[in-house]
Design an enzyme around this catalytic site. Structure first.
Site: not given
Length: 199
Positions: A78-80, A114-115
């Site tokens: 995840a990345d935000t 968020t991805g």
């Protein structure tokens, strides 16, 4: 059938050392393993639309995971990012950077994106979640107090919604609260439920 039962025999691997993401997955009651730390270059094309960056970086983290996945493993990355006025805000480099980010968002609305990427030996799925957040006008003294006392250097946009600033400065939020903390757990739960059907 509950997702807990569908995941029986499947090893869920979280490739993140964010304590907030760990806490949020723990809240679902799902069992998971933390991946070992690995290196990757967190960069994205300069021409990429701001709304696509989080998903791109999530996929990048997944692709650069150094271990091959076994048939019974699902990797979660995840990345935000925080987007304000079309500008992507990642983690601040230092005190001045954090202060500048918060001044930029003061009295304005921003979007937290968020991805999340789910990957197994057979399939990959990436999704994203967006939450709109509005800060009231904050004084320089308030911003300095928050930065100096909470040191939000590991947080996209230089703030944690679960901290002091979230209590005193957020006027409105539309979307997932937990997404702003770093992981849209409701969407993750439903996406995992669907993803298990592909295994």
């Amino acid at each position: 059938m509950l997702l807990h039962d569908k995941l029986a025999g499947i090893r869920l691997i979280l490739a993140s050392h964010s304590p907030r993401r760990r806490q949020l997955i723990e809240g679902t009651g799902l069992s998971f393993t933390l991946a070992d730390t690995y290196e990757y270059e967190e960069r994205y094309p300069a021409t990429m639309p701001a709304g696509d960056v989080a998903a791109y970086l999530s996929e990048l983290k997944s692709r650069t995971y150094p271990q091959p996945l076994a048939d019974n493993e699902i990797l979660v990355t995840a990345d935000t990012t925080v987007v304000v006025g079309g500008r992507v805000l990642g983690k601040p480099a230092d005190r001045d950077d954090a202060t500048a980010m918060l001044r930029l968002m003061s009295g304005r609305e921003h979007t937290v994106i968020t991805g999340v990427t789910l990957r197994s030996a057979r399939a990959t799925r990436t999704f994203k979640s967006e939450t709109s957040v509005r800060f009231r006008e904050m004084t320089d003294e308030e911003i300095a107090y928050y930065v100096d006392n909470f040191r939000p250097y590991d947080k996209a946009g230089a703030y944690g919604i679960q901290e002091w600033i979230g209590y005193v400065a957020i006027e409105r939020i539309e979307g997932s609260f937990y997404n702003v903390m770093g992981l849209p757990v409701q969407k993750l739960y439903t996406e995992l439920n669907d993803f298990t059907e592909l295994q």
